[in-house]
Scaffold this motif. Structure first.
Motif, short mmCIF file in Angstrom:
data_model
loop_
_atom_site.label_atom_id
_atom_site.label_comp_id
_atom_site.label_asym_id
_atom_site.label_seq_id
_atom_site.Cartn_x
_atom_site.Cartn_y
_atom_site.Cartn_z
N THR A 11 -8.89 -8.16 6.82
CA THR A 11 -8.71 -6.96 5.89
C THR A 11 -8.55 -5.82 6.23
O THR A 11 -7.92 -5.06 5.81
CB THR A 11 -9.71 -7.37 4.82
N LYS A 12 -9.26 -5.60 7.48
CA LYS A 12 -9.03 -4.16 8.10
C LYS A 12 -7.79 -4.02 8.69
O LYS A 12 -7.22 -2.70 8.42
CB LYS A 12 -10.28 -4.15 9.25
N ILE A 13 -7.16 -4.96 9.24
CA ILE A 13 -5.85 -4.80 9.77
C ILE A 13 -4.86 -4.39 8.76
O ILE A 13 -3.82 -3.67 8.75
CB ILE A 13 -5.48 -5.77 10.59
N HIS A 14 -4.92 -5.28 7.50
CA HIS A 14 -4.05 -5.36 6.52
C HIS A 14 -4.23 -3.99 5.75
O HIS A 14 -3.24 -3.20 5.29
CB HIS A 14 -4.13 -6.27 5.56
N SER A 15 -5.34 -3.19 5.74
CA SER A 15 -5.71 -2.16 4.93
C SER A 15 -5.30 -0.87 5.82
O SER A 15 -4.60 -0.07 5.10
CB SER A 15 -7.20 -2.02 4.92
N ILE A 16 -5.15 -1.04 7.04
CA ILE A 16 -4.58 0.05 7.89
C ILE A 16 -3.16 -0.01 7.90
O ILE A 16 -2.52 1.42 7.71
CB ILE A 16 -4.81 -0.39 9.45
N VAL A 17 -2.52 -1.05 7.53
CA VAL A 17 -1.11 -0.92 7.36
C VAL A 17 -0.59 -0.64 6.14
O VAL A 17 0.44 -0.49 5.68
CB VAL A 17 -0.63 -2.17 8.01
N GLY A 18 -1.52 -0.91 5.27
CA GLY A 18 -1.20 -0.50 3.83
C GLY A 18 -0.61 -1.93 2.92
O GLY A 18 0.08 -1.60 2.04
N LEU A 19 -1.07 -3.02 3.36
CA LEU A 19 -0.55 -4.30 2.82
C LEU A 19 -1.56 -4.75 1.47
O LEU A 19 -1.19 -5.78 1.11
CB LEU A 19 -0.35 -5.21 3.88
N LEU A 20 -2.66 -4.11 1.48
CA LEU A 20 -3.39 -4.83 0.30
C LEU A 20 -2.92 -4.31 -1.09
O LEU A 20 -2.50 -3.05 -1.08
CB LEU A 20 -5.07 -4.09 0.47
N ARG A 21 -3.06 -5.20 -2.00
CA ARG A 21 -2.74 -5.03 -3.20
C ARG A 21 -3.63 -3.90 -4.01
O ARG A 21 -4.92 -3.93 -3.65
CB ARG A 21 -2.58 -6.32 -4.05
N PRO A 22 -3.28 -3.16 -4.83
CA PRO A 22 -4.22 -2.29 -5.79
C PRO A 22 -5.30 -3.01 -6.21
O PRO A 22 -4.97 -4.10 -6.93
CB PRO A 22 -3.38 -1.60 -6.78
N GLY A 23 -6.55 -2.64 -5.89
CA GLY A 23 -7.72 -3.51 -6.44
C GLY A 23 -8.19 -4.73 -5.69
O GLY A 23 -9.13 -5.24 -6.29
N ASN A 37 -8.93 1.61 -4.28
CA ASN A 37 -9.60 1.26 -3.07
C ASN A 37 -10.79 0.97 -3.00
O ASN A 37 -11.49 0.51 -2.39
CB ASN A 37 -9.43 2.28 -1.99
N ALA A 38 -11.50 0.91 -4.53
CA ALA A 38 -12.90 0.92 -4.73
C ALA A 38 -13.33 -0.61 -4.40
O ALA A 38 -14.34 -0.67 -3.56
CB ALA A 38 -13.24 1.03 -5.92
N ALA A 39 -12.44 -1.57 -4.78
CA ALA A 39 -13.03 -3.03 -4.48
C ALA A 39 -12.99 -3.23 -3.06
O ALA A 39 -13.89 -4.17 -2.43
CB ALA A 39 -12.22 -4.16 -5.30
N GLU A 40 -12.00 -2.87 -2.35
CA GLU A 40 -11.75 -3.07 -0.88
C GLU A 40 -12.92 -2.29 -0.17
O GLU A 40 -13.69 -3.06 0.74
CB GLU A 40 -10.53 -2.39 -0.33
N ALA A 41 -13.43 -1.29 -0.72
CA ALA A 41 -14.52 -0.50 -0.17
C ALA A 41 -15.98 -1.39 -0.47
O ALA A 41 -16.78 -1.23 0.58
CB ALA A 41 -14.61 0.96 -0.60
N ALA A 42 -16.34 -1.84 -1.70
CA ALA A 42 -17.36 -2.24 -2.09
C ALA A 42 -17.80 -3.63 -1.39
O ALA A 42 -18.80 -4.00 -1.44
CB ALA A 42 -17.46 -2.47 -3.35
N VAL A 43 -16.70 -4.22 -0.35
CA VAL A 43 -17.23 -5.46 0.36
C VAL A 43 -18.18 -5.28 1.48
O VAL A 43 -19.08 -6.02 1.83
CB VAL A 43 -15.97 -6.23 0.85
#
Length: 508
Positions: free
Chosen positions: A250-262, A142-148
């Motif tokens: 990205t927030k919406i896709h993150s909540i649903v869990g649709l982001l790829r690892p990294g 989740n680090a790359a997602e958080a670092a934006v």
């Protein structure tokens, strides 16, 4: 001993802070979790206890009470595993907990002590910044997602022991950095292109207008004419996402869990195509604690509904509010949630139940009317362009010349959107012509006498509704923008009128 760990949870699409209080006391060895935990949170007792043992720590003896505050909001998911484990170690004096209040901490624990990724990290990091925290501890994936999110440090942790070492100052974790501008500069790897579409120049023109103004569009034609093929290529001509739009998506896709690892950020406009058996909850969002549905996952992108009349009438009617307002409100016993849903609706349908054109169909006029009647008038009024998709001619199929590429069409669309941004400067809500209100239509879509007379005749002959009148003006404004014209002429209005196919008294 009492220890406090700062964490967060997601409610809707926003995060709120959760304080994990851990008290290690005397008595029988038992772990009690309070604060409205769901099943996944309750099961963290077993995950945490095993992870502590396998990481070389001692399980606290005596009664351990864990409170998740605020206690009146239900807590869901496994993201509290890591803060609970750290709180138990601090409360049992197996680690120094002085630095715990400086960070938001989230993460699921494997039985080995490894830290697994969780959903909703982006809104949690945004909340951490708003709360003035120095940084966050998140799983590596989740680090790359958080670092934006700029303005705080993001420390990726691989396992429980590494997290303890960092908080005690024994392990140096370099904060993750992401070059957001570079993410947008990466070349698009488009799998499809309008150059692959043979013929259908009139339909391509309609989709270019739809993309330029953010208009909803309905494609009507027999099977095999390329309706789905054309719709899937629409995102390739849409303007690029802005940073603000990318963060919202990205927030919406993150909540649903649709982001790829990294994956750090969604930089391409989403394209969602739910099956016609989708339920109200699947399209709008739902569950006991409502989560975003397909229309929110299509936020700032395209929602494609193939075989539109095959969707349940109740499902289609739920689209009316988000199409008009750009968001959807869901009420459940747990509370009321509002999710963003500013999407372009692209729908496709056959002209008759057997798929043939009205003049060739064996269906009776009553059957055809009943088939078209599955789509209500109010919903049709909210679709700006009704486009007939004719069968492709043989010479077009066998022609060697490729069609116009998406990149060239997209350049014209982007130029038209820039004209709209200039026109609507100072009005952040207005992102495109399709979002204009009646007051703004009056201001930006003035017509001369001859053009007004043409529109008046069309309204009378086609028996158009007041909402259809507004749609024609919006589409005409977009056609003028594509032509680089500040004034809306009779030519622009005439082209806009022809895109009201299903409003005509005789169709086909």
């Amino acid at each position: 001993m009492l220890a406090r760990v700062c964490s967060a949870a997601v409610n809707g699409i926003e995060a709120y802070p959760v304080e994990v209080e851990v008290n290690a006391g005397w008595g029988d060895t038992v772990v009690v979790i309070v604060g409205l935990p769901d099943t996944a949170v309750k099961e963290s007792r077993d995950r945490v206890s095993t992870a502590l043992t396998n990481s070389g720590f001692k399980f606290p003896m005596g009664r351990t009470t864990i409170n998740l505050a605020p206690a009146d909001v239900r807590k869901e998911g496994p993201s509290f595993d890591l803060p609970i484990a750290l709180g138990m170690l601090a409360a049992s004096e197996q680690m120094n907990g002085e630095r715990l209040d400086r960070y938001f901490i989230v993460g699921e624990l494997a039985l080995t002590g490894a830290v697994r990724p969780v959903k909703g990290v982006l809104p949690i990091v945004l909340r951490a910044r708003a709360e003035g925290k120095a940084g966050v501890l998140v799983p590596v994936d989740n680090a790359a997602e958080a670092a934006v999110v700029a303005g705080l440090d993001v420390f990726p942790v691989q396992n429980l022991r590494e997290a303890v070492g960092f908080l005690e100052g024994e392990v140096a974790l370099p904060p993750t950095r992401v070059d957001v501008e570079r993410l947008f500069d990466l070349p698009a790897e488009e799998e499809v292109d309008f150059a692959e579409v043979k013929g259908q120049e009139s339909v391509k023109r309609a989709l270019e207008i739809a993309a330029a103004g953010g208009h909803n569009v309905l494609l009507i034609g027999p099977p095999g004419t390329g309706k789905s093929m054309l719709a899937k290529r629409l995102p390739t001509i849409l303007p690029p996402l802005t940073l603000e739009e990318a963060l919202e998506t990205t927030k919406i896709h993150s909540i649903v869990g649709l982001l790829r690892p990294g994956q750090a950020l969604i930089t391409r406009r989403p394209f969602r195509a739910p099956h016609h058996t989708a339920s109200d909850a699947g399209l709008l969002g739902g569950n006991i604690n409502p989560t975003p549905g397909e229309i929110s996952l299509a936020h700032h992108g395209v929602l494609f509904l193939d075989e539109l009349p095959e969707f349940k009438r109740s499902v289609l009617e739920t689209l009316r509010q988000p199409l008009e307002e750009g968001h959807v409100t869901i009420s459940r016993a747990a509370g009321t949630m509002t999710f963003p849903a500013a999407f372009m609706l692209v729908a496709a349908m056959n002209p008759t139940p057997d798929g043939k054109m009205p003049g060739e169909s064996r269906c009776s006029p009553r059957e055809i009317q009943a088939y078209l009647g599955r789509i209500s008038g109010p919903l049709l009024d909210r679709i700006d362009l009704h486009v007939e998709v004719p069968p492709v001619k043989f010479r077009e199929i066998t022609g060697a010349a490729p069609g116009e590429p998406s990149a060239r069409i997209r350049a014209r669309v982007v130029a038209a959107r820039r004209r709209q941004q200039e026109r609507f400067r100072g009005r952040p809500r207005l992102t495109c012509n399709a979002r204009m209100t009646p007051r703004e239509l009056k201001q930006y879509c003035a017509l001369d006498a001859a053009t007004l007379e043409l529109l008046k005749m069309a309204m009378a002959e086609l028996n158009l509704s007041a909402r259809a009148y507004d749609r024609i003006l919006k589409v005409a404004r977009t056609i003028a923008d594509l032509a680089g014209s500040e004034a809306i002429t009779a030519e622009h209005v005439s082209e806009a009128i022809q895109y009201r196919t299903l409003d005509r008294q005789i169709w086909g």
